[in-house]
Write an enzyme that holds these catalytic residues in place. Structure first.
Site, PDB file in Angstrom:
ATOM      1  N   GLY A   1     -73.184  52.041  28.028  1.00 53.89           N
ATOM      2  CA  GLY A   1     -73.417  53.305  28.724  1.00 53.89           C
ATOM      3  C   GLY A   1     -72.159  53.981  29.219  1.00 53.89           C
ATOM      4  O   GLY A   1     -72.235  54.879  30.060  1.00 53.89           O
ATOM      5  N   TYR A   2     -71.000  53.599  28.692  1.00 58.00           N
ATOM      6  CA  TYR A   2     -69.724  54.032  29.258  1.00 58.00           C
ATOM      7  C   TYR A   2     -69.140  55.294  28.630  1.00 58.00           C
ATOM      8  O   TYR A   2     -67.927  55.508  28.692  1.00 58.00           O
ATOM      9  CB  TYR A   2     -68.709  52.892  29.163  1.00 58.00           C
ATOM     10  CG  TYR A   2     -68.567  52.120  30.454  1.00 58.00           C
ATOM     11  CD1 TYR A   2     -69.672  51.855  31.250  1.00 58.00           C
ATOM     12  CD2 TYR A   2     -67.341  51.643  30.879  1.00 58.00           C
ATOM     13  CE1 TYR A   2     -69.550  51.143  32.417  1.00 58.00           C
ATOM     14  CE2 TYR A   2     -67.202  50.929  32.050  1.00 58.00           C
ATOM     15  CZ  TYR A   2     -68.312  50.682  32.810  1.00 58.00           C
ATOM     16  OH  TYR A   2     -68.181  49.977  33.984  1.00 58.00           O
TER      17      TYR A   2
ATOM     18  N   GLU B   1     -71.824  37.699  34.085  1.00 59.06           N
ATOM     19  CA  GLU B   1     -70.650  38.569  33.957  1.00 59.06           C
ATOM     20  C   GLU B   1     -69.794  38.467  35.222  1.00 59.06           C
ATOM     21  O   GLU B   1     -70.326  38.414  36.325  1.00 59.06           O
ATOM     22  CB  GLU B   1     -71.089  40.030  33.784  1.00 59.06           C
ATOM     23  CG  GLU B   1     -71.829  40.331  32.500  1.00 59.06           C
ATOM     24  CD  GLU B   1     -72.274  41.794  32.431  1.00 59.06           C
ATOM     25  OE1 GLU B   1     -71.793  42.622  33.254  1.00 59.06           O
ATOM     26  OE2 GLU B   1     -73.104  42.119  31.567  1.00 59.06           O
TER      27      GLU B   1
ATOM     28  N   HIS C   1     -70.262  45.098  28.439  1.00 55.57           N
ATOM     29  CA  HIS C   1     -71.136  45.915  29.286  1.00 55.57           C
ATOM     30  C   HIS C   1     -70.637  47.361  29.344  1.00 55.57           C
ATOM     31  O   HIS C   1     -70.467  47.946  30.412  1.00 55.57           O
ATOM     32  CB  HIS C   1     -71.233  45.321  30.697  1.00 55.57           C
ATOM     33  CG  HIS C   1     -72.434  45.790  31.467  1.00 55.57           C
ATOM     34  ND1 HIS C   1     -72.981  45.061  32.496  1.00 55.57           N
ATOM     35  CD2 HIS C   1     -73.200  46.907  31.369  1.00 55.57           C
ATOM     36  CE1 HIS C   1     -74.006  45.713  33.008  1.00 55.57           C
ATOM     37  NE2 HIS C   1     -74.159  46.842  32.328  1.00 55.57           N
TER      38      HIS C   1
ATOM     39  N   ARG D   1     -79.979  44.245  30.766  1.00 58.99           N
ATOM     40  CA  ARG D   1     -79.326  43.434  31.784  1.00 58.99           C
ATOM     41  C   ARG D   1     -79.234  42.006  31.253  1.00 58.99           C
ATOM     42  O   ARG D   1     -80.096  41.555  30.489  1.00 58.99           O
ATOM     43  CB  ARG D   1     -80.121  43.458  33.108  1.00 58.99           C
ATOM     44  CG  ARG D   1     -79.943  44.735  33.919  1.00 58.99           C
ATOM     45  CD  ARG D   1     -78.531  44.837  34.459  1.00 58.99           C
ATOM     46  NE  ARG D   1     -78.299  46.010  35.285  1.00 58.99           N
ATOM     47  CZ  ARG D   1     -77.833  47.172  34.843  1.00 58.99           C
ATOM     48  NH1 ARG D   1     -77.608  47.314  33.544  1.00 58.99           N
ATOM     49  NH2 ARG D   1     -77.613  48.167  35.654  1.00 58.99           N
TER      50      ARG D   1
ATOM     51  N   THR E   1     -72.055  48.517  39.601  1.00 58.96           N
ATOM     52  CA  THR E   1     -72.788  47.248  39.537  1.00 58.96           C
ATOM     53  C   THR E   1     -72.061  46.073  40.168  1.00 58.96           C
ATOM     54  O   THR E   1     -72.656  45.025  40.379  1.00 58.96           O
ATOM     55  CB  THR E   1     -73.094  46.873  38.075  1.00 58.96           C
ATOM     56  OG1 THR E   1     -71.864  46.791  37.334  1.00 58.96           O
ATOM     57  CG2 THR E   1     -73.998  47.910  37.438  1.00 58.96           C
TER      58      THR E   1
ATOM     59  N   ASP F   1     -74.401  43.369  24.774  1.00 58.09           N
ATOM     60  CA  ASP F   1     -73.512  44.139  25.643  1.00 58.09           C
ATOM     61  C   ASP F   1     -73.622  43.685  27.091  1.00 58.09           C
ATOM     62  O   ASP F   1     -72.666  43.807  27.854  1.00 58.09           O
ATOM     63  CB  ASP F   1     -73.848  45.635  25.545  1.00 58.09           C
ATOM     64  CG  ASP F   1     -72.948  46.489  26.415  1.00 58.09           C
ATOM     65  OD1 ASP F   1     -71.719  46.491  26.174  1.00 58.09           O
ATOM     66  OD2 ASP F   1     -73.457  47.158  27.343  1.00 58.09           O
TER      67      ASP F   1
ATOM     68  N   THR G   1     -75.375  54.157  38.706  1.00 62.45           N
ATOM     69  CA  THR G   1     -75.833  53.419  37.526  1.00 62.45           C
ATOM     70  C   THR G   1     -77.343  53.553  37.415  1.00 62.45           C
ATOM     71  O   THR G   1     -78.027  53.878  38.395  1.00 62.45           O
ATOM     72  CB  THR G   1     -75.479  51.919  37.639  1.00 62.45           C
ATOM     73  OG1 THR G   1     -76.085  51.381  38.830  1.00 62.45           O
ATOM     74  CG2 THR G   1     -73.975  51.707  37.702  1.00 62.45           C
TER      75      THR G   1
END
Length: 347
Positions: free
Chosen positions: A267-268, A247, A264, A218, A46, A242, A67
Site C-alpha cells: 500500500g506504499y 514484523e 509490507h 495482515r 502501524t 507482503d 493506515t
C-alpha cells in the site's frame, strides 16, 4: 496544543504547524509515554502500539492512524478511556490492488500461470478486496481471468461495482475452486468471523487445487508455520507475501521460499500515502472543529514513464514487485529501512 506525529506520515507537517502550538515528529517505534504525556493528539502508523502502556495518564484525546489497519490500536481501552480514535479506511486500496494485479502478471510471465484458465478468490470485500476485484476486471481485456470468487460473510449482501453482478462464494467453493487466493481482511481475534490464523493447517489441508497464496492483509491472517508445512507437503503453489507475522523479524525460511516477498509495502504508493494524510487531517480538523484546505505537495512522477504498447508491460514498468522482493531477499535485516526509505511509486 501539542501534536505527536509519526515521521513516516508524509506531506502533513505544514498543516499541523498551522493547527498546533507544538508538533513533535518521531519514528513510530520510538514514540513513548514521555512524548505523549502532555499531547492532545497522536498521529501514528502501524509501528506505534496505542494502549494503556503508552497512553495511561496522558492528555491525549484523539488517536489517528494513517493506515487502513488498526490492530495496533487497543480500541476497547481507548474507548473506555474516553480517547477518540480513527483509521483511514480505503486510503491505499488502489495501491494494494496494483501490487496484487502486477504480482499476477509476473506469475504469468515467470511461472507460466495461465490466468485465463485460473480462478481468483478474494478473501475480504472491504475497500481493498473491492479494489482488487475492480483492478482485475479493468485488466480483463489484456489479461482475462478464468473466474473470480469473493468471500466475505460480513459483506455478501452488498452489491459490487463493476460488471453489475456479484460472485459471492461460500467457503467451500474457495477451498475447492480457487487457483489463486488473496487475503484482504483486517486482523481480528473476536467476533463471529475472527481472521487470526484463518489460513491454518485445516485450511491448507482442505485445498483442492494447490493454489497460489497471496497475503497483503495482515501477517497473522496466515499461520506462517502452517503455510511452510503446506509448501513442504505440496498443498500450495507459489507464495506472494507482503505482510508477515513478527514484523520486522520475519521468517527467513518463508522469505527464501516465497516467489515474491516484500516488506509490507503493497500500500506504499505516493497516492495512497497522500490519501491517508488527507484523511488523517480531516479527522484532526473534525475533532478540533476547524476547517482547512489541505495542499498536498506535488507527488512527482516516476523516473521511468511507461511507453510500451503492451498494457501488461506498461503496468510492470510503472511498478514491478520483483524489485522490492529482490531487495528484501538480499538484505532482510533492512526490513524497516526499506519501508522508511521507499522510493516514489505512482498508481
Amino acid at each position: 496544543m501539542k501534536i505527536v506525529v509519526d515521521d513516516k506520515i508524509p506531506y502533513i507537517l505544514p498543516a499541523l504547524h498551522e493547527l498546533a502550538d507544538e508538533v513533535v515528529v518521531k519514528a513510530g517505534c520510538e514514540i513513548g509515554p514521555s512524548d505523549v504525556h502532555d499531547a492532545t493528539l497522536l498521529l501514528v502508523r502501524t509501528r506505534t502500539r496505542c494502549d494503556s502502556t503508552l497512553l495511561e495518564g496522558s492528555s491525549v484525546r484523539l488517536v489517528v492512524t494513517a493506515t487502513i489497519g488498526y490492530d495496533h490500536l487497543d480500541t476497547a481501552w481507548l474507548e473506555a478511556a474516553g480517547i477518540e480514535w480513527h483509521n483511514c479506511p480505503g486510503c491505499n486500496a488502489t495501491s494494494v490492488a496494483q501490487y496484487v494485479r502486477n504480482s499476477l502478471f509476473v506469475l504469468q510471465q515467470e511461472r507460466s500461470l495461465n490466468l485465463s484458465a485460473a480462478t481468483l478468490a478474494i478473501i475480504g470485500a472491504g475497500h481493498v478486496g473491492t479494489a482488487v476485484w475492480q483492478a482485475m476486471q479493468q485488466a480483463a481485456s489484456a489479461c482475462p481471468l478464468g473466474g473470480m470468487l469473493l468471500y466475505d460473510p460480513l459483506c455478501e449482501h452488498f452489491p459490487l461495482m463493476g460488471n453489475g453482478h456479484t460472485a459471492w462464494s461460500d467457503w467451500e467453493r474457495v477451498l475447492t475452486e480457487a487457483d489463486i487466493i488473496t487475503f484482504h481482511t483486517p486482523l481480528t481475534t473476536t467476533g463471529p468471523y475472527p481472521t487470526y490464523h484463518m489460513a491454518d493447517d485445516t485450511f491448507f489441508r482442505s485445498l483442492k487445487r494447490k493454489p497460489v497464496i497471496i497475503n497483503a492483509a495482515r501477517g497473522g491472517v496466515v499461520d506462517e508455520a502452517a503455510l511452510l508445512r503446506a509448501m513442504d507437503d505440496g498443498l500450495v503453489g507459489d507464495v506472494i507475501i507482503d505482510t508477515w507475522e513478527g514484523e520486522p523479524n520475519i521468517n527467513p525460511e518463508l522469505l527464501r521460499r516465497a516467489f515474491i516477498a516484500t516488506p509490507h509495502i503493497a500500500g506504499y504508493s505516493a497516492d495512497g500515502k497522500a490519501n491517508a494524510t488527507r484523511m488523517t487531517l480531516d479527522s484532526v480538523c473534525s475533532f478540533l472543529k476547524k476547517t482547512m484546505v489541505f495542499k498536498v505537495e506535488d507527488l512527482g512522477l516516476p523516473a521511468l514513464r511507461p511507453r510500451s504498447s503492451d498494457s501488461i508491460e506498461c503496468a510492470l514498468q510503472l511498478y514491478d514487485p520483483r524489485s522490492d522482493s529482490e531487495k528484501l531477499k538480499k538484505e532482510p535485516s533492512k526490513f524497516e529501512w526499506w519501508r522508511g526509505h521507499y522510493p516514489l511509486r505512482r498508481e
